[in-house]
Scaffold this motif. Sequence first.
Motif, short mmCIF file in Angstrom:
data_model
loop_
_atom_site.label_atom_id
_atom_site.label_comp_id
_atom_site.label_asym_id
_atom_site.label_seq_id
_atom_site.Cartn_x
_atom_site.Cartn_y
_atom_site.Cartn_z
N ALA A 78 13.67 -6.89 4.38
CA ALA A 78 12.81 -8.05 4.16
C ALA A 78 11.49 -7.64 3.52
O ALA A 78 10.94 -8.37 2.68
CB ALA A 78 12.56 -8.78 5.48
N VAL A 79 10.97 -6.49 3.90
CA VAL A 79 9.74 -5.98 3.30
C VAL A 79 9.98 -5.63 1.84
O VAL A 79 9.17 -5.97 0.95
CB VAL A 79 9.23 -4.75 4.08
N LEU A 80 11.08 -4.97 1.56
CA LEU A 80 11.40 -4.59 0.18
C LEU A 80 11.57 -5.83 -0.69
O LEU A 80 11.11 -5.86 -1.84
CB LEU A 80 12.67 -3.74 0.14
N ALA A 81 12.24 -6.85 -0.18
CA ALA A 81 12.46 -8.06 -0.96
C ALA A 81 11.15 -8.73 -1.34
O ALA A 81 10.95 -9.18 -2.48
CB ALA A 81 13.34 -9.03 -0.17
N LEU A 92 -0.89 -13.16 0.51
CA LEU A 92 -1.53 -12.22 1.42
C LEU A 92 -2.61 -12.86 2.28
O LEU A 92 -2.88 -12.41 3.39
CB LEU A 92 -2.14 -11.05 0.63
N GLY A 93 -3.26 -13.87 1.77
CA GLY A 93 -4.30 -14.53 2.55
C GLY A 93 -5.58 -13.74 2.66
O GLY A 93 -6.38 -13.97 3.59
N VAL A 94 -5.80 -12.80 1.74
CA VAL A 94 -7.02 -12.00 1.71
C VAL A 94 -7.52 -11.96 0.27
O VAL A 94 -6.79 -12.36 -0.65
CB VAL A 94 -6.75 -10.56 2.21
N PRO A 95 -8.74 -11.48 0.03
CA PRO A 95 -9.21 -11.38 -1.35
C PRO A 95 -8.33 -10.45 -2.19
O PRO A 95 -8.03 -9.33 -1.77
CB PRO A 95 -10.63 -10.81 -1.19
N VAL A 96 -7.91 -10.95 -3.35
CA VAL A 96 -7.13 -10.16 -4.29
C VAL A 96 -7.81 -10.25 -5.65
O VAL A 96 -8.64 -11.11 -5.90
CB VAL A 96 -5.66 -10.64 -4.38
N VAL A 97 -7.43 -9.34 -6.55
CA VAL A 97 -7.96 -9.41 -7.91
C VAL A 97 -7.56 -10.75 -8.52
O VAL A 97 -6.41 -11.18 -8.38
CB VAL A 97 -7.39 -8.25 -8.75
N PRO A 98 -8.48 -11.48 -9.18
CA PRO A 98 -8.12 -12.76 -9.78
C PRO A 98 -6.89 -12.62 -10.66
O PRO A 98 -6.79 -11.69 -11.48
CB PRO A 98 -9.37 -13.11 -10.60
N ILE A 214 1.85 -8.49 8.40
CA ILE A 214 3.26 -8.15 8.15
C ILE A 214 3.91 -7.82 9.48
O ILE A 214 3.55 -6.83 10.13
CB ILE A 214 3.36 -6.97 7.17
N PRO A 215 4.89 -8.61 9.93
CA PRO A 215 5.45 -8.41 11.28
C PRO A 215 6.44 -7.26 11.38
O PRO A 215 6.65 -6.73 12.47
CB PRO A 215 6.14 -9.75 11.56
N PRO A 217 8.29 -3.51 11.04
CA PRO A 217 7.83 -2.11 11.12
C PRO A 217 7.55 -1.58 9.72
O PRO A 217 8.25 -1.91 8.76
CB PRO A 217 9.03 -1.37 11.74
N LEU A 218 6.52 -0.76 9.61
CA LEU A 218 6.16 -0.15 8.33
C LEU A 218 6.04 1.35 8.53
O LEU A 218 5.07 1.82 9.14
CB LEU A 218 4.85 -0.72 7.81
N LEU A 219 7.00 2.10 8.02
CA LEU A 219 6.89 3.54 8.09
C LEU A 219 5.72 4.01 7.25
O LEU A 219 4.95 4.89 7.67
CB LEU A 219 8.19 4.20 7.61
N TYR A 220 5.59 3.45 6.07
CA TYR A 220 4.49 3.82 5.19
C TYR A 220 3.96 2.56 4.51
O TYR A 220 4.67 1.56 4.35
CB TYR A 220 4.94 4.83 4.12
N ALA A 221 2.72 2.64 4.09
CA ALA A 221 2.10 1.56 3.33
C ALA A 221 0.96 2.17 2.53
O ALA A 221 0.25 3.05 3.03
CB ALA A 221 1.58 0.45 4.23
N ARG A 222 0.80 1.71 1.30
CA ARG A 222 -0.35 2.11 0.50
C ARG A 222 -1.05 0.85 0.01
O ARG A 222 -0.44 0.03 -0.68
CB ARG A 222 0.08 2.97 -0.69
N VAL A 223 -2.28 0.71 0.40
CA VAL A 223 -3.06 -0.47 0.03
C VAL A 223 -4.05 -0.05 -1.06
O VAL A 223 -4.93 0.77 -0.82
CB VAL A 223 -3.81 -1.06 1.24
N ASP A 224 -3.88 -0.62 -2.25
CA ASP A 224 -4.73 -0.28 -3.39
C ASP A 224 -5.83 -1.31 -3.54
O ASP A 224 -5.55 -2.52 -3.67
CB ASP A 224 -3.90 -0.23 -4.67
N LEU A 225 -7.08 -0.85 -3.54
CA LEU A 225 -8.24 -1.74 -3.55
C LEU A 225 -9.17 -1.42 -4.71
O LEU A 225 -9.28 -0.26 -5.14
CB LEU A 225 -9.03 -1.60 -2.24
N VAL A 226 -9.81 -2.44 -5.21
CA VAL A 226 -10.91 -2.29 -6.18
C VAL A 226 -12.05 -3.18 -5.70
O VAL A 226 -11.87 -4.03 -4.82
CB VAL A 226 -10.49 -2.71 -7.60
#
Length: 284
Positions: A78-81, A92-98, A214-215, A217-226
């Motif tokens: 489900a995460v991959l999809a 996401l419900g958070v600030p994202v790049v326009p 995200i409900p 399980p997440l083995l890994y996650a990379r959050v890219d921010l600017v």
Amino acid sequence: MTFEDPQGIDDERDGVLGAWREAGIDGELVRWDDPAVDWSSYDAAVVRSVWDYVHRRAEFLDWAHRVESVSRLLNPAAVLAANTDKTYLRELGVPVVPTHWSSRELPAWAEYVVKPTISAGARDTVRTGDRNAAAAHAAALETAGRAPMVQPYLDMVETEGEHSLVYFNRRLSHTVRRIPMLAGNLGEADAVRAEAREPARDQVELAERVLAAIPQPLLYARVDLVRLPDGSPAVIELELTEPYLYLKFAPEAPRLFAEALRDLLKQDAQQASPPSTGITAPVR
């Protein structure tokens, strides 16, 4: 161990497998689309360098659901999809790049970055200061049946940089400042150039808001921010499928990755000991 990697681009695999062995996890590299693989023989399958999914997404997601029916898949299907189509940014419900999601009525920005919503590694991505050229590329993607996304190019990427916060089992492992892939005449090797950095508090708070929603399980996650022009952080991408993890910039990261996997496997009472884990690899 079987592995097909004709381009030699997954330079993290040996360190990952070595850390797994030290943690008591028996792992091997296998191709995700190899018909000879019996996925039910593994306690878990860890998705890693499946960079070819962009052109075979439906096939890849079908595979993910099949594997999940007979083994533990990390990250889950489900995460991959959700994560393999960048329209997830709208949810996401958070600030994202326009972001503008069409070739029509583009905003008036100084520079544009245009790419398909299903892409990886800056494939089919253009940066231009010409509004008509940006619209034309977005329209070409639409004509090809690919949804476009149009974003402003942010000068802060070249000054403060793009920061990647890497998490294992929702615990922050390390942060790197990345060289922007569209900031000049960069070669292929520059795609993984970065430097270790301490994240700012507002960056960590934003990243953890994203992961908290995200409900699965997440083995890994990379959050890219600017940072936006007003200085506030925003998400440019959330990598939950096949992210490069910048392990060489954090000596403890391979061990933390292995411990996160071990902890998640322990949550399943039916896991064998020692666990046997397949890690997916690129295909021809």
